[in-house]
Design a protein around this motif. Structure first.
Motif, PDB file in Angstrom:
ATOM      1  N   ALA A 140      81.531  79.763  60.088  1.00 53.90           N
ATOM      2  CA  ALA A 140      80.702  78.592  59.784  1.00 53.90           C
ATOM      3  C   ALA A 140      79.498  78.557  60.720  1.00 53.90           C
ATOM      4  O   ALA A 140      78.346  78.404  60.276  1.00 53.90           O
ATOM      5  N   ALA A 141      79.756  78.721  62.021  1.00 57.72           N
ATOM      6  CA  ALA A 141      78.651  78.666  62.987  1.00 57.72           C
ATOM      7  C   ALA A 141      77.710  79.853  62.797  1.00 57.72           C
ATOM      8  O   ALA A 141      76.481  79.696  62.850  1.00 57.72           O
ATOM      9  N   GLN A 142      78.264  81.028  62.546  1.00 63.01           N
ATOM     10  CA  GLN A 142      77.390  82.201  62.371  1.00 63.01           C
ATOM     11  C   GLN A 142      76.483  82.038  61.159  1.00 63.01           C
ATOM     12  O   GLN A 142      75.327  82.452  61.172  1.00 63.01           O
ATOM     13  N   ARG A 143      77.011  81.405  60.112  1.00 57.48           N
ATOM     14  CA  ARG A 143      76.156  81.168  58.929  1.00 57.48           C
ATOM     15  C   ARG A 143      75.070  80.154  59.237  1.00 57.48           C
ATOM     16  O   ARG A 143      73.935  80.268  58.770  1.00 57.48           O
ATOM     17  N   LEU A 144      75.444  79.119  59.994  1.00 58.47           N
ATOM     18  CA  LEU A 144      74.441  78.133  60.422  1.00 58.47           C
ATOM     19  C   LEU A 144      73.321  78.840  61.189  1.00 58.47           C
ATOM     20  O   LEU A 144      72.132  78.634  60.914  1.00 58.47           O
ATOM     21  N   TYR A 145      73.690  79.698  62.139  1.00 60.79           N
ATOM     22  CA  TYR A 145      72.685  80.372  62.957  1.00 60.79           C
ATOM     23  C   TYR A 145      71.859  81.354  62.119  1.00 60.79           C
ATOM     24  O   TYR A 145      70.642  81.452  62.289  1.00 60.79           O
ATOM     25  N   ALA A 147      71.095  81.068  59.089  1.00 58.70           N
ATOM     26  CA  ALA A 147      70.157  80.276  58.288  1.00 58.70           C
ATOM     27  C   ALA A 147      68.940  79.863  59.114  1.00 58.70           C
ATOM     28  O   ALA A 147      67.912  79.464  58.561  1.00 58.70           O
ATOM     29  N   HIS A 148      69.074  79.938  60.435  1.00 62.68           N
ATOM     30  CA  HIS A 148      67.956  79.622  61.342  1.00 62.68           C
ATOM     31  C   HIS A 148      67.368  80.882  61.962  1.00 62.68           C
ATOM     32  O   HIS A 148      66.810  80.837  63.051  1.00 62.68           O
ATOM     33  N   GLU A 149      67.540  81.999  61.265  1.00 65.73           N
ATOM     34  CA  GLU A 149      66.905  83.270  61.660  1.00 65.73           C
ATOM     35  C   GLU A 149      67.460  83.863  62.949  1.00 65.73           C
ATOM     36  O   GLU A 149      66.794  84.670  63.599  1.00 65.73           O
ATOM     37  N   PHE A 150      68.660  83.460  63.344  1.00 64.76           N
ATOM     38  CA  PHE A 150      69.310  84.154  64.463  1.00 64.76           C
ATOM     39  C   PHE A 150      69.890  85.463  63.934  1.00 64.76           C
ATOM     40  O   PHE A 150      70.486  85.491  62.850  1.00 64.76           O
ATOM     41  N   LYS A 151      69.714  86.525  64.725  1.00 63.63           N
ATOM     42  CA  LYS A 151      70.255  87.836  64.362  1.00 63.63           C
ATOM     43  C   LYS A 151      71.262  88.276  65.412  1.00 63.63           C
ATOM     44  O   LYS A 151      71.036  88.058  66.617  1.00 63.63           O
ATOM     45  N   PRO A 152      72.359  88.922  64.978  1.00 62.54           N
ATOM     46  CA  PRO A 152      73.306  89.445  65.971  1.00 62.54           C
ATOM     47  C   PRO A 152      72.662  90.562  66.776  1.00 62.54           C
ATOM     48  O   PRO A 152      72.046  91.460  66.197  1.00 62.54           O
ATOM     49  N   ILE A 153      72.777  90.498  68.104  1.00 62.29           N
ATOM     50  CA  ILE A 153      72.169  91.543  68.943  1.00 62.29           C
ATOM     51  C   ILE A 153      73.176  92.173  69.888  1.00 62.29           C
ATOM     52  O   ILE A 153      72.843  93.114  70.608  1.00 62.29           O
ATOM     53  N   GLY A 154      74.392  91.662  69.926  1.00 60.21           N
ATOM     54  CA  GLY A 154      75.356  92.253  70.859  1.00 60.21           C
ATOM     55  C   GLY A 154      76.721  91.631  70.726  1.00 60.21           C
ATOM     56  O   GLY A 154      76.946  90.721  69.914  1.00 60.21           O
ATOM     57  N   HIS A 155      77.598  92.134  71.561  1.00 58.20           N
ATOM     58  CA  HIS A 155      79.008  91.813  71.459  1.00 58.20           C
ATOM     59  C   HIS A 155      79.529  91.672  72.883  1.00 58.20           C
ATOM     60  O   HIS A 155      79.223  92.530  73.715  1.00 58.20           O
ATOM     61  N   ARG A 156      80.263  90.612  73.192  1.00 63.17           N
ATOM     62  CA  ARG A 156      80.867  90.491  74.526  1.00 63.17           C
ATOM     63  C   ARG A 156      82.378  90.480  74.364  1.00 63.17           C
ATOM     64  O   ARG A 156      82.928  89.533  73.786  1.00 63.17           O
ATOM     65  N   ARG A 157      83.024  91.534  74.873  1.00 64.44           N
ATOM     66  CA  ARG A 157      84.466  91.688  74.687  1.00 64.44           C
ATOM     67  C   ARG A 157      85.219  90.638  75.478  1.00 64.44           C
ATOM     68  O   ARG A 157      84.943  90.400  76.648  1.00 64.44           O
ATOM     69  N   ARG A 158      86.167  89.975  74.820  1.00 57.95           N
ATOM     70  CA  ARG A 158      87.063  89.008  75.465  1.00 57.95           C
ATOM     71  C   ARG A 158      86.299  87.918  76.220  1.00 57.95           C
ATOM     72  O   ARG A 158      86.719  87.448  77.274  1.00 57.95           O
ATOM     73  N   TYR A 159      85.182  87.492  75.665  1.00 53.12           N
ATOM     74  CA  TYR A 159      84.323  86.483  76.300  1.00 53.12           C
ATOM     75  C   TYR A 159      85.013  85.126  76.335  1.00 53.12           C
ATOM     76  O   TYR A 159      84.877  84.377  77.286  1.00 53.12           O
ATOM     77  N   TYR A 160      85.750  84.808  75.262  1.00 49.54           N
ATOM     78  CA  TYR A 160      86.441  83.510  75.188  1.00 49.54           C
ATOM     79  C   TYR A 160      87.875  83.667  75.673  1.00 49.54           C
ATOM     80  O   TYR A 160      88.485  84.727  75.513  1.00 49.54           O
ATOM     81  N   ARG A 161      88.413  82.584  76.219  1.00 52.78           N
ATOM     82  CA  ARG A 161      89.721  82.625  76.874  1.00 52.78           C
ATOM     83  C   ARG A 161      90.832  81.940  76.086  1.00 52.78           C
ATOM     84  O   ARG A 161      91.989  82.308  76.187  1.00 52.78           O
ATOM     85  N   ALA A 167      82.904  87.598  71.711  1.00 52.93           N
ATOM     86  CA  ALA A 167      81.744  86.798  71.298  1.00 52.93           C
ATOM     87  C   ALA A 167      80.728  87.704  70.629  1.00 52.93           C
ATOM     88  O   ALA A 167      80.535  88.855  71.036  1.00 52.93           O
ATOM     89  N   THR A 168      80.094  87.165  69.609  1.00 56.12           N
ATOM     90  CA  THR A 168      78.899  87.791  69.049  1.00 56.12           C
ATOM     91  C   THR A 168      77.707  87.107  69.698  1.00 56.12           C
ATOM     92  O   THR A 168      77.662  85.873  69.779  1.00 56.12           O
ATOM     93  N   VAL A 169      76.765  87.901  70.206  1.00 53.25           N
ATOM     94  CA  VAL A 169      75.545  87.349  70.801  1.00 53.25           C
ATOM     95  C   VAL A 169      74.455  87.377  69.733  1.00 53.25           C
ATOM     96  O   VAL A 169      74.268  88.400  69.067  1.00 53.25           O
ATOM     97  N   MET A 170      73.783  86.253  69.552  1.00 57.18           N
ATOM     98  CA  MET A 170      72.723  86.179  68.542  1.00 57.18           C
ATOM     99  C   MET A 170      71.425  85.739  69.213  1.00 57.18           C
ATOM    100  O   MET A 170      71.431  85.050  70.235  1.00 57.18           O
ATOM    101  N   ARG A 171      70.322  86.142  68.605  1.00 57.96           N
ATOM    102  CA  ARG A 171      69.009  85.844  69.188  1.00 57.96           C
ATOM    103  C   ARG A 171      68.035  85.446  68.096  1.00 57.96           C
ATOM    104  O   ARG A 171      68.036  86.038  67.016  1.00 57.96           O
ATOM    105  N   ARG A 172      67.227  84.479  68.415  1.00 56.53           N
ATOM    106  CA  ARG A 172      66.164  84.045  67.499  1.00 56.53           C
ATOM    107  C   ARG A 172      64.856  84.018  68.278  1.00 56.53           C
ATOM    108  O   ARG A 172      64.756  83.347  69.308  1.00 56.53           O
TER     109      ARG A 172
END
Ligand SMILES: CC(C)(COP(=O)(O)OP(=O)(O)OC[C@H]1O[C@@H](n2cnc3c(N)ncnc32)[C@H](O)[C@@H]1OP(=O)(O)O)[C@@H](O)C(=O)NCCC(=O)NCCS
Length: 182
Positions: A140-145, A147-161, A167-172
């Protein structure tokens, strides 16, 4: 604060009845109650939220928080969402710190309105781009982002606890000077 302040069944609204305003210290009690509902075990504590809000004003201010308010069926105004952005000194990239809306108002554009306002805030601060991290499973959040022209640019392994997840890192990008197209 009575229980209707966080009554998620009482709040329901058309997007044009939603109003955005800066978060203030009196909002922290309601926001602290909403945190576990929106973010589960990763909810920020009241102390963390207060520390965040402390950094929105004064000479060292480097972030901004807003709330979305809407009238409930009983006419009382309720907080239906909130979001925050770190913009630093405006010389680099901003970071979306948090965004959430209560379940009863979802898919009505509340997060869209908050995100648009924060993109404008980042551009007005002088930032070149906005970054964010999102759970790999949070479609849901990734679709929201997206829709605001955020693009996935990276991946952080085990970022959340809680629970552990990448985590997927996105950038706009933001056009300079202040990007008013967000
Ligand atoms: C993600 C979240 C903030 C979206 O809030 P919202 O107010 O429902 O978002 P909007 O109504 O502005 O939705 C905008 C677009 O995002 C996408 N979207 C939002 N929720 C979606 C869902 N459940 N499934 C698929 N797409 C979704 C859609 O493209 C939607 O546009 P549409 O309704 O016209 O199809 C909300 O679901 C939430 O608070 N979730 C829990 C907290 C969270 O995960 N925060 C993000 C942390 S990174």
């Amino acid at each position: 604060m009575n229980s209707s302040d966080t009554d998620t069944t009482n709040a329901g609204t058309a997007p044009d009845r939603v109003r955005l305003r800066p978060m203030t210290p009196p909002d922290l009690e309601v926001v602290s109650r909403l945190e576990p509902e929106l973010f589960g075990a990763e909810a920020w504590s009241p102390a963390m939220l207060a520390a965040e809000l402390d950094r929105t004003a004064g000479p060292g201010a480097d972030r901004t928080y807003l709330v979305a308010e809407a009238p409930g069926r009983d006419g009382s105004v309720q907080i239906v969402g909130y979001a925050g952005l770190w913009y630093g000194d405006g010389g680099g990239d901003a970071d979306l710190l948090t965004i959430g809306t209560i379940p009863s108002v979802r898919r009505r554009g509340v997060a869209t309105a908050m995100l648009s306002a924060l993109l404008h805030a980042a551009a007005d601060a002088g930032c070149r781009a906005v970054l964010l991290e999102v759970r790999a499973s949070n479609e849901a959040a990734q679709r929201l982002y997206a829709a605001h022209e955020f693009k996935p640019i990276g991946h952080r392994r085990r970022y959340y606890r809680a629970p552990v997840e990448d985590a997927t890192v996105m950038r706009r990008s933001l056009r300079q000077p202040a990007d008013r197209s967000a």
